[in-house]
Design an enzyme around this catalytic site. Sequence first.
Site, PDB file in Angstrom:
ATOM      1  N   LYS A  35      75.362  43.334  99.351  1.00  0.00           N
ATOM      2  CA  LYS A  35      74.896  44.453  98.535  1.00  0.00           C
ATOM      3  C   LYS A  35      74.152  43.917  97.299  1.00  0.00           C
ATOM      4  O   LYS A  35      73.082  44.393  96.933  1.00  0.00           O
ATOM      5  CB  LYS A  35      76.126  45.263  98.098  1.00  0.00           C
ATOM      6  CG  LYS A  35      75.852  46.714  97.882  1.00  0.00           C
ATOM      7  CD  LYS A  35      77.181  47.417  97.763  1.00  0.00           C
ATOM      8  CE  LYS A  35      77.031  48.786  97.216  1.00  0.00           C
ATOM      9  NZ  LYS A  35      78.316  49.385  96.887  1.00  0.00           N
ATOM     10  N   THR A 121      86.788  58.137  88.678  1.00  0.00           N
ATOM     11  CA  THR A 121      87.688  59.280  88.495  1.00  0.00           C
ATOM     12  C   THR A 121      89.092  58.873  88.920  1.00  0.00           C
ATOM     13  O   THR A 121      89.309  58.477  90.066  1.00  0.00           O
ATOM     14  CB  THR A 121      87.199  60.469  89.337  1.00  0.00           C
ATOM     15  OG1 THR A 121      85.865  60.754  88.921  1.00  0.00           O
ATOM     16  CG2 THR A 121      88.077  61.688  89.138  1.00  0.00           C
ATOM     17  N   LYS A 204      88.360  64.984  82.843  1.00  0.00           N
ATOM     18  CA  LYS A 204      87.520  64.797  84.029  1.00  0.00           C
ATOM     19  C   LYS A 204      87.990  65.664  85.195  1.00  0.00           C
ATOM     20  O   LYS A 204      87.230  66.458  85.755  1.00  0.00           O
ATOM     21  CB  LYS A 204      87.541  63.313  84.426  1.00  0.00           C
ATOM     22  CG  LYS A 204      86.982  63.016  85.782  1.00  0.00           C
ATOM     23  CD  LYS A 204      85.489  63.255  85.831  1.00  0.00           C
ATOM     24  CE  LYS A 204      84.990  63.188  87.255  1.00  0.00           C
ATOM     25  NZ  LYS A 204      83.593  62.959  87.372  1.00  0.00           N
ATOM     26  N   LEU A 250      77.677  79.790  89.616  1.00  0.00           N
ATOM     27  CA  LEU A 250      78.068  81.074  90.202  1.00  0.00           C
ATOM     28  C   LEU A 250      77.164  81.383  91.393  1.00  0.00           C
ATOM     29  O   LEU A 250      76.857  82.540  91.664  1.00  0.00           O
ATOM     30  CB  LEU A 250      77.975  82.195  89.164  1.00  0.00           C
ATOM     31  CG  LEU A 250      79.086  82.255  88.108  1.00  0.00           C
ATOM     32  CD1 LEU A 250      78.860  83.399  87.138  1.00  0.00           C
ATOM     33  CD2 LEU A 250      80.471  82.417  88.762  1.00  0.00           C
ATOM     34  N   GLY A 257      80.713  70.861  98.427  1.00  0.00           N
ATOM     35  CA  GLY A 257      80.999  69.659  99.216  1.00  0.00           C
ATOM     36  C   GLY A 257      80.824  68.457  98.317  1.00  0.00           C
ATOM     37  O   GLY A 257      80.949  68.555  97.097  1.00  0.00           O
ATOM     38  N   CYS A 260      83.065  64.644  95.193  1.00  0.00           N
ATOM     39  CA  CYS A 260      83.835  64.880  93.962  1.00  0.00           C
ATOM     40  C   CYS A 260      84.716  66.122  94.023  1.00  0.00           C
ATOM     41  O   CYS A 260      85.948  66.003  93.981  1.00  0.00           O
ATOM     42  CB  CYS A 260      82.878  64.972  92.783  1.00  0.00           C
ATOM     43  SG  CYS A 260      81.827  63.517  92.661  1.00  0.00           S
ATOM     44  N   LYS A 263      87.541  66.361  96.683  1.00  0.00           N
ATOM     45  CA  LYS A 263      88.538  65.310  96.461  1.00  0.00           C
ATOM     46  C   LYS A 263      89.313  65.563  95.159  1.00  0.00           C
ATOM     47  O   LYS A 263      90.542  65.453  95.116  1.00  0.00           O
ATOM     48  CB  LYS A 263      87.791  63.976  96.394  1.00  0.00           C
ATOM     49  CG  LYS A 263      88.590  62.814  95.881  1.00  0.00           C
ATOM     50  CD  LYS A 263      87.729  61.570  95.756  1.00  0.00           C
ATOM     51  CE  LYS A 263      87.481  61.296  94.305  1.00  0.00           C
ATOM     52  NZ  LYS A 263      87.083  60.013  93.888  1.00  0.00           N
ATOM     53  N   LYS A 320      74.149  68.703  99.040  1.00  0.00           N
ATOM     54  CA  LYS A 320      73.365  69.515  98.113  1.00  0.00           C
ATOM     55  C   LYS A 320      71.962  68.903  98.058  1.00  0.00           C
ATOM     56  O   LYS A 320      71.766  67.789  98.558  1.00  0.00           O
ATOM     57  CB  LYS A 320      74.023  69.554  96.734  1.00  0.00           C
ATOM     58  CG  LYS A 320      74.001  68.241  95.982  1.00  0.00           C
ATOM     59  CD  LYS A 320      74.528  68.446  94.578  1.00  0.00           C
ATOM     60  CE  LYS A 320      74.004  67.373  93.662  1.00  0.00           C
ATOM     61  NZ  LYS A 320      74.411  67.528  92.286  1.00  0.00           N
TER      62      LYS A 320
HETATM   63  C1  UGA Z   1      80.026  67.018  90.295  1.00  0.00           C
HETATM   64  C2  UGA Z   1      80.014  67.462  88.826  1.00  0.00           C
HETATM   65  O1  UGA Z   1      79.048  68.516  88.667  1.00  0.00           O
HETATM   66  C3  UGA Z   1      79.678  66.303  87.904  1.00  0.00           C
HETATM   67  O2  UGA Z   1      79.756  66.735  86.542  1.00  0.00           O
HETATM   68  C4  UGA Z   1      80.697  65.179  88.147  1.00  0.00           C
HETATM   69  O3  UGA Z   1      80.426  64.040  87.355  1.00  0.00           O
HETATM   70  C5  UGA Z   1      80.629  64.772  89.596  1.00  0.00           C
HETATM   71  O4  UGA Z   1      80.937  65.916  90.425  1.00  0.00           O
HETATM   72  C6  UGA Z   1      81.622  63.663  89.834  1.00  0.00           C
HETATM   73  O5  UGA Z   1      82.817  63.883  89.646  1.00  0.00           O
HETATM   74  O6  UGA Z   1      81.201  62.521  90.064  1.00  0.00           O
HETATM   75  P1  UGA Z   1      78.178  66.635  92.190  1.00  0.00           P
HETATM   76  O7  UGA Z   1      79.331  66.590  93.148  1.00  0.00           O
HETATM   77  O8  UGA Z   1      77.138  65.590  92.257  1.00  0.00           O
HETATM   78  O9  UGA Z   1      78.710  66.627  90.666  1.00  0.00           O
HETATM   79  O10 UGA Z   1      77.416  67.997  92.447  1.00  0.00           O
HETATM   80  P2  UGA Z   1      77.375  69.467  91.824  1.00  0.00           P
HETATM   81  O11 UGA Z   1      75.990  69.765  91.424  1.00  0.00           O
HETATM   82  O12 UGA Z   1      78.432  69.691  90.836  1.00  0.00           O
HETATM   83  O13 UGA Z   1      77.672  70.339  93.141  1.00  0.00           O
HETATM   84  C7  UGA Z   1      78.898  70.206  93.854  1.00  0.00           C
HETATM   85  C8  UGA Z   1      78.926  71.161  95.022  1.00  0.00           C
HETATM   86  O14 UGA Z   1      79.035  72.510  94.574  1.00  0.00           O
HETATM   87  C9  UGA Z   1      77.691  71.121  95.908  1.00  0.00           C
HETATM   88  O15 UGA Z   1      78.102  71.143  97.262  1.00  0.00           O
HETATM   89  C10 UGA Z   1      76.936  72.382  95.565  1.00  0.00           C
HETATM   90  O16 UGA Z   1      76.162  72.866  96.636  1.00  0.00           O
HETATM   91  C11 UGA Z   1      78.085  73.323  95.240  1.00  0.00           C
HETATM   92  N1  UGA Z   1      77.715  74.445  94.341  1.00  0.00           N
HETATM   93  C12 UGA Z   1      77.333  74.196  93.064  1.00  0.00           C
HETATM   94  C13 UGA Z   1      77.826  75.749  94.786  1.00  0.00           C
HETATM   95  O17 UGA Z   1      78.194  76.008  95.959  1.00  0.00           O
HETATM   96  N2  UGA Z   1      77.526  76.771  93.923  1.00  0.00           N
HETATM   97  C14 UGA Z   1      77.131  76.552  92.651  1.00  0.00           C
HETATM   98  O18 UGA Z   1      76.888  77.540  91.922  1.00  0.00           O
HETATM   99  C15 UGA Z   1      77.021  75.233  92.213  1.00  0.00           C
END
Ligand code: UGA
Length: 434
Positions: A35, A121, A204, A250, A257, A260, A263, A320
């Site tokens: 890596k 985390t 967190k 919202l 999914g 993060c 889990k 996403k």
């Molecule tokens: C998330 C947090 O937003 C970050 O702040 C955090 O640092 C990160 O986890 C982590 O712990 O490392 P991430 O998983 O990259 O970030 O993505 P998000 O943008 O938060 O979306 C998470 C999921 O929620 C996605 O599947 C997205 O499609 C879904 N989502 C999000 C919805 O279904 N509806 C919404 O209104 C927003």
Amino acid sequence: MKIAVIGTGYVGLVTAAGLAEFGHEVIGADKVADKIRRINQGEVPIFEPGLDKLLAASLKRGNLRFTHDLGQTIQAADVIFVCVGTPPQDDGSADMSQIEEVSRMIAENLNGYKVVVEKSTVPVKTSLWIKRIISLYKKTDQTFDVASNPEFLREGSAVSDFLNPDRIIIGVETERARDYLVKIYDKAKDRVFVTNIDTAELIKHASNSFLALKISYINLISNLCEKTDADVEQVAKGMGLDPRIGGLFLRAGLGYGGSCFPKDIKALVKIGEDLGVNMDLLREADRINFDRIRVYMEKVRKALWILKDKTIAVLGLSFKPETDDIREAPSIRVIKELLTEGALVRLYDPEAAANMKTVFPEDSARVTYCRTPLDATEGAHALLLITEWDEFRTLDWPAIRRLMANPIVVDGRNMFDPQNLRGLGFEYYSIGRA
Ligand code: UGA
């Protein structure tokens, strides 16, 4: 001050490149030599917008380098950011073996005072274990401090999240550790919030679980909308106008999914229950999320009745948009159900197809990976929109209408305008909208 970042996954790479961009001297280390070799050759192992440029700039400037020699890296550093994985186990708790392994290595190479920073985390109280392990295995009487500095990076916008953070949480128990960390984040000092370590660790998990709760809440409301004439998009907008609620997170749909939320919410449930706290609120949020695929597949079956031998176009595979990450992606469960019921799938994603091929290998009879969204819709009896990539906003619907066998769209993210699609002759299903 010299900084080591241990672990070159998504968090480690962004942290190393971001800290170097802040002007620090940074060494990124990972025990996987191959890596490191690839990163040193300029290859970025993950798709994350802007990360390639950020890494290249720091490598060129010379204040960032990568090595697989963890021992030397630890010895050279004053501050060590631990960014190794904490993957979920069957009971929902996080597997902490990599954190323990790194703690032992730090102990073995403790040649002076160091601040050991948890960035991965981790469950609340992890710092006590790190402290215990380093104390147990260290060979000198050198001192160290443990601190917590949780990451709040979102995949797809991690670089800008790191460089322009909303908040920087620093959990410490000594003034000395506090001074080191406050200095590291001097460029964003107005956003630094210092707490004790347990609090920082909990911020967190509590943040991610709250956002997951918000998503499950609007998804629950979308189920209600579907039984009435209410429109979930307008309900969310109306709710979000109240600044106490806020309009973000919202968006109703297929649920959350990624690596993060699924889990972290399970991990917090386990932590709470182990401590004797009733965590049913979060259990229910997680259950609602799991149920999203059933709710969605019901719509698909309502449109097609029998899935056997139907050709289904699936647009969007990553969990996403703006990432190639497919961990806990809703697409996986949807495709599994389609294949189990005998459908043929034509899959398209701008970035995640290569990763998805490891789950569903290309098979000319049943699984086809397509080069364009249009190609995916050829001969399809239905189009399933799973991930709301921007490029799907400008699809050529008249062409799609001509290519599809049945003009049926099941939109799992409320991406399209119902009136527009129905006006173009599509039968259109979405989430929580009449
Ligand atoms: C998330 C947090 O937003 C970050 O702040 C955090 O640092 C990160 O986890 C982590 O712990 O490392 P991430 O998983 O990259 O970030 O993505 P998000 O943008 O938060 O979306 C998470 C999921 O929620 C996605 O599947 C997205 O499609 C879904 N989502 C999000 C919805 O279904 N509806 C919404 O209104 C927003």
